[in-house]
Design a protein around this motif. Sequence first.
Motif, PDB file in Angstrom:
ATOM      1  N   GLU A  86       0.857  -1.199   0.000  1.00  0.00           N
ATOM      2  CA  GLU A  86       0.000   0.000   0.000  1.00  0.00           C
ATOM      3  C   GLU A  86       0.887   1.241   0.000  1.00  0.00           C
ATOM      4  N   PHE A  87       0.533   2.219  -0.787  1.00  0.00           N
ATOM      5  CA  PHE A  87       1.314   3.463  -0.871  1.00  0.00           C
ATOM      6  C   PHE A  87       0.417   4.662  -0.580  1.00  0.00           C
ATOM      7  N   ALA A 140       2.722   4.532  -5.787  1.00  0.00           N
ATOM      8  CA  ALA A 140       2.558   3.117  -6.126  1.00  0.00           C
ATOM      9  C   ALA A 140       3.225   2.793  -7.462  1.00  0.00           C
ATOM     10  N   TRP A 146       7.062   3.005  -7.396  1.00  0.00           N
ATOM     11  CA  TRP A 146       7.630   1.769  -6.838  1.00  0.00           C
ATOM     12  C   TRP A 146       7.603   0.645  -7.883  1.00  0.00           C
ATOM     13  N   ASN A 152      -2.501  -3.541 -10.004  1.00  0.00           N
ATOM     14  CA  ASN A 152      -2.503  -2.231  -9.352  1.00  0.00           C
ATOM     15  C   ASN A 152      -3.885  -1.601  -9.456  1.00  0.00           C
ATOM     16  N   LYS A 201      -3.664   3.105  -5.258  1.00  0.00           N
ATOM     17  CA  LYS A 201      -2.456   3.139  -4.424  1.00  0.00           C
ATOM     18  C   LYS A 201      -2.059   1.759  -3.889  1.00  0.00           C
ATOM     19  N   THR A 202      -2.705   0.723  -4.387  1.00  0.00           N
ATOM     20  CA  THR A 202      -2.465  -0.640  -3.919  1.00  0.00           C
ATOM     21  C   THR A 202      -1.860  -1.491  -5.035  1.00  0.00           C
ATOM     22  N   VAL A 203      -0.854  -2.292  -4.689  1.00  0.00           N
ATOM     23  CA  VAL A 203      -0.265  -3.230  -5.650  1.00  0.00           C
ATOM     24  C   VAL A 203      -0.226  -4.614  -5.018  1.00  0.00           C
ATOM     25  N   ALA A 262      10.344  -0.602  -1.251  1.00  0.00           N
ATOM     26  CA  ALA A 262       9.169  -0.031  -0.556  1.00  0.00           C
ATOM     27  C   ALA A 262       9.551   0.489   0.831  1.00  0.00           C
TER      28      ALA A 262
END
Lengths: 97, 97
Positions: free
Chosen positions: A35-36, A42, A45, A64, A67-69, A96
Amino acid sequence: MPKLTDAERDEMLKPLFDTGWRMVDGRDAITKTFEFKNFVEAFGWMTRCAIHAEKLNHHPEWSNVYKTVEVTLSTHDADGLTENDVKLAKRMDKQAG
Amino acid sequence: MPKLTDAERDEMLKPLFDTGWRMVDGRDAITKTFEFKNFVEAFGWMTRCAIHAEKLNHHPEWSNVYKTVEVTLSTHDADGLTENDVKLAKRMDKQAG
């Protein structure tokens, strides 16, 4: 590249489980959700990880949404986890961090 | 931003269906699978699309496995398809063209 042995799994996977990686149900693969703060963080990264992946010649399965990968690592040619997955997982954690 | 009307769907979605987009089953969203020559080409395309997405302030749901990228577009705030999805789909097609 051969699949990780039981001894290698004890040694190499345990530290990854401690950083949030876990086994995928029904598959010899590991997964982690990163999570970013936002999309730019995100994708930034992901871009760094993509360059590392290409250098290792070992690529993630990843998705993705903003903001989540979500990442899944496994070695297709070995039909399971190898040292390459451990290497890429560590680099992803480092990028990260 | 409001959901697309029926008239707008006829006008705006049809050209996208002609380039390979299709409706997602059970959801007001469109999806397309893009194939590239290799990982660098696939991720390079994703990077260009990411910049366009950020400029539009409208982001895709997408997943990448080596040279394949699966994209789903829908507008969370509208709970369905809006003009933003059409705009982003067109830019993604253009970047892959």
